[in-house]
Design an enzyme around this catalytic site. Structure first.
Site, PDB file in Angstrom:
ATOM      1  N   LYS A 209       0.821  -1.218   0.000  1.00 26.59           N
ATOM      2  CA  LYS A 209       0.000   0.000   0.000  1.00 26.59           C
ATOM      3  C   LYS A 209       0.856   1.269   0.000  1.00 26.59           C
ATOM      4  CE  LYS A 209      -2.419   0.177   3.644  1.00 26.59           C
ATOM      5  NZ  LYS A 209      -1.425   0.950   4.444  1.00 26.59           N
TER       6      LYS A 209
ATOM      7  N   THR B 246       3.988   1.497  -0.948  1.00 31.67           N
ATOM      8  CA  THR B 246       4.703   1.513  -2.227  1.00 31.67           C
ATOM      9  C   THR B 246       3.830   2.109  -3.329  1.00 31.67           C
ATOM     10  OG1 THR B 246       5.953  -0.438  -1.560  1.00 31.67           O
ATOM     11  CG2 THR B 246       5.894   0.063  -3.914  1.00 31.67           C
TER      12      THR B 246
ATOM     13  N   ARG C 222       2.382   8.045   6.992  1.00 32.58           N
ATOM     14  CA  ARG C 222       2.679   7.861   8.408  1.00 32.58           C
ATOM     15  C   ARG C 222       4.164   7.567   8.604  1.00 32.58           C
ATOM     16  NH1 ARG C 222      -0.776   2.998   9.962  1.00 32.58           N
ATOM     17  NH2 ARG C 222      -0.135   2.413   7.858  1.00 32.58           N
TER      18      ARG C 222
ATOM     19  N   LYS D  35       7.520  -7.060  10.280  1.00 33.60           N
ATOM     20  CA  LYS D  35       7.232  -6.367   9.027  1.00 33.60           C
ATOM     21  C   LYS D  35       8.462  -5.770   8.350  1.00 33.60           C
ATOM     22  CE  LYS D  35       3.887  -2.944   7.346  1.00 33.60           C
ATOM     23  NZ  LYS D  35       2.916  -1.929   7.775  1.00 33.60           N
TER      24      LYS D  35
ATOM     25  N   ALA E 132      -3.436   1.006  12.564  1.00 29.86           N
ATOM     26  CA  ALA E 132      -4.867   0.986  12.249  1.00 29.86           C
ATOM     27  C   ALA E 132      -5.597  -0.176  12.905  1.00 29.86           C
ATOM     28  CB  ALA E 132      -5.076   0.926  10.743  1.00 29.86           C
TER      29      ALA E 132
ATOM     30  N   PHE F 194      -3.576  -0.715   7.026  1.00 30.35           N
ATOM     31  CA  PHE F 194      -4.195  -2.025   6.829  1.00 30.35           C
ATOM     32  C   PHE F 194      -5.382  -1.959   5.864  1.00 30.35           C
ATOM     33  CE2 PHE F 194      -2.154  -2.905  11.084  1.00 30.35           C
ATOM     34  CZ  PHE F 194      -1.159  -3.703  10.545  1.00 30.35           C
TER      35      PHE F 194
ATOM     36  N   PHE G 233       3.361  -8.746 -10.154  1.00 29.07           N
ATOM     37  CA  PHE G 233       4.453  -9.678  -9.906  1.00 29.07           C
ATOM     38  C   PHE G 233       4.724 -10.494 -11.161  1.00 29.07           C
ATOM     39  CE2 PHE G 233       3.199  -8.625  -5.650  1.00 29.07           C
ATOM     40  CZ  PHE G 233       4.340  -8.780  -4.871  1.00 29.07           C
TER      41      PHE G 233
ATOM     42  N   TRP H  62       7.014  -0.817  -8.035  1.00 26.89           N
ATOM     43  CA  TRP H  62       8.127  -1.414  -7.294  1.00 26.89           C
ATOM     44  C   TRP H  62       9.335  -1.573  -8.206  1.00 26.89           C
ATOM     45  CZ3 TRP H  62      11.370  -5.587  -7.381  1.00 26.89           C
ATOM     46  CH2 TRP H  62      12.064  -5.882  -6.206  1.00 26.89           C
TER      47      TRP H  62
END
Length: 556
Positions: free
Chosen positions: A71, A73, A94, A105, A273, A301, A381, A409
């Site tokens: 998210k 990214t 954030r 993470k 969140a 999230f 991907f 990405w």
């Protein structure tokens, strides 16, 4: 393939004053923290506050999976792409917490060629905002215990103290502790608790306040305990507000850094969140809206948590009206929701995709309930197939959503041009009719039930006796008109993290309710969600190091 930190460290950063200058921010508007990060002064806000707002785009996602959704990214890559299209765009994000950085993470500054930098600084101490929040939180705790030790003039019931200490680290052994052991001079013995800093009410207050005056008023309303008559005792009653505000005077100023393509990024505040309200600061978002034609921001999230709180808490508090929402998913994550094991997600599996896409379907429906137009995007991907893309594209278009692939990405802004075009088209052709999910004058129990039914798809809510008593008490104390901040696991629409996809036939279990009077919402704890996470068996910290030249490795 290079790691995120390798890509970030190989990038030649521009001086932050040059990055800021492209958006009309002068040297006098900056409080520099070295060459590559700064804070935005109050003087800048005074200069821009009367300008019209630009468009506001929220980025949210499906429920997170081990496959990853990306998210942040997407938020960064979309911002870079919009700027490549000639749209003056800022991203408001954030700040990362040390807890997940050293836990499961890893870093939280985007990934690949869609990152904000300097990523090591941001993932570690940054400009000290989290340390200031931790210090202010624990100062209040110290003043509370000292007041009791020094005679307890406020007649505080030591069995009914609700203020918790905090630490920005996953440390499970601090969840439930005993303080005051030792001699008489060491304090009153009682049970105490820690939360992670991102769950502190002071984090929420910092992210929701408009200015120093508002900050101090909110700090003063914090309820720390109840006296023996059952009346609330506040931070103002303890004369704690001035000292706490002094610790936070720099922390309330938004931070500015840059993306890999040298676009300014406002990164400020960081409540989780799942256990807090999950949005960056109101000050950063409002400033970005005055400086840019389009502001891209994110909520934590899935849309059941972060987006709901963005719409029902942040937008209400700040008077914001989102113009579009981007929902992020991946083919792998949808197949995981369809029952495929993590190690098998690379193989094409249309049947599993059809089963798992119901999770995306529910999040689309959730956002539509707020009246805001939607663009669905997939983080691309190499293992994805055209057949899988076609199925998802048709699924989204049948539900009135624009659809785009994102390759940010691997390609940065260039890889987000298709998404950027769809976002611009949505902003230009689909007006937003944003409205919150529930009215504030609805009873607290009904608000909780509305969120559970409408956002999670629950059949209803089971309230523990203690939660029912708390709701009655909070209503009697005058807090019945506040919005709700649900604390729920992030992995499932339900309060059971093992129920993937779009579960049905369940009820949400509410075990505890308390008020964050300074932040201005009622917190509802569901299931077994924890406000102080623990470390995994193999923490990310095990792989982090710094070499003799001071170069950090293994951060992500």
């Amino acid at each position: 393939m290079k790691s995120d930190i390798q890509i970030a460290q190989e990038t030649r950063l521009s001086h932050i004053r040059d990055v800021a200058a492209d958006f009309g921010i002068t040297d006098d508007d900056l409080e520099l923290y070295g060459k590559y990060k700064a804070k935005l002064s109050d003087e800048l806000w005074e200069k821009v506050k009367d300008r019209p707002d630009g468009k506001l785009v929220l980025v949210t996602a499906i429920n997170p999976t081990p496959a990853g959704e990306g998210k942040t990214t997407i938020s960064i890559g979309l911002t870079e792409a919009l700027n490549q299209m000639g749209k003056k765009t800022l991203v408001a994000l954030r700040e990362p917490s040390l807890g997940p950085c050293f836990g499961v993470k890893g870093g939280a500054t985007g990934g690949g060629y869609a990152q904000v930098v300097p990523m090591e600084d941001m993932n570690l101490h940054f400009t000290g905002d989290f340390h200031a929040i931790t210090s202010a939180n624990n100062l209040l705790a110290a003043l509370l215990d000292n007041h009791i030790q020094q005679g307890n003039a406020l007649d505080i019931d030591t069995r009914n103290i609700v203020w918790k200490r905090c630490l920005d680290m996953n440390d499970r052994v601090l969840r439930n502790i005993v303080v005051g052991l030792g001699a008489k001079a060491d304090g009153v013995v009682r049970e105490d608790h820690f939360v992670i800093t991102v769950a502190s009410e002071i984090m929420a207050i910092l992210c929701l306040c408009d200015n120093m005056k508002d900050l101090k008023e909110r700090l003063g309303r914090i309820i720390v305990a109840y006296n023996r008559n059952g009346d609330p005792v506040t931070a103002a009653d303890l004369n704690a507000v001035g000292a706490m505000a002094a610790l936070l005077k720099d922390a309330i100023m938004p931070n500015i850094v840059q993306t890999l393509e040298h676009t300014p990024a406002l990164v400020h505040g960081g409540p989780f969140a799942n256990i807090a309200h999950g949005c960056n600061s109101v000050r950063a978002t409002k400033t970005a809206l005055k400086l840019a034609d389009i502001t891209v921001t994110e909520a934590g999230f899935g849309a059941d948590l972060g987006a709901e709180k963005f719409m029902d808490i942040k937008c209400r508090a700040a008077g914001l009206k989102p113009d579009a929402v981007v929902i992020v998913a991946t083919v792998k994550a949808l197949k995981y929701n369809g029952g495929v094991k993590k190690e098998d997600l690379g193989a094409e599996n249309l049947e599993a995709l059809k089963k798992g896409i119901v999770n995306l379907e529910k999040h689309i429906e959730n956002i539509q309930k707020f009246g805001v137009p939607i663009v669905v995007t997939l983080n691309s991907f190499l293992t994805d197939t055209e057949e899988e893309y076609a199925f998802i594209r048709d699924f989204c278009q049948e539900r009135g959503c624009e659809f785009a692939l994102a390759r940010v990405w691997a390609e940065g802004g260039k890889g987000g041009l298709e998404l950027a075009e769809k976002v611009v088209r949505t902003l230009e052709t689909k007006p937003s009719s944003y409205a919150p999910l529930y009215p504030l004058d609805m009873p607290l129990k009904d608000k909780i039930t509305t969120i559970a039914r409408e956002m999670y798809g629950a059949d209803g809510v089971v309230f523990a006796p203690a939660a029912t008593r708390a709701l009655k008490k909070l209503t009697e104390l005058g807090f019945g008109n506040l919005p709700i901040c649900m604390a729920k696991n992030q992995y499932s629409l339900s309060d059971d993290p093992k129920k993937l996809g779009r579960p049905t036939g369940f009820k949400v279990n509410v075990r505890e309710v308390y008020v964050s009077a300074g932040a201005g919402f009622v917190v509802v704890l569901t299931g077994d969600v924890m406000t102080m996470p623990g470390l995994p068996k193999e923490p990310a910290a095990n792989n982090i190091d710094v070499n003799e030249d001071g170069m950090i490795t293994g951060l992500f």
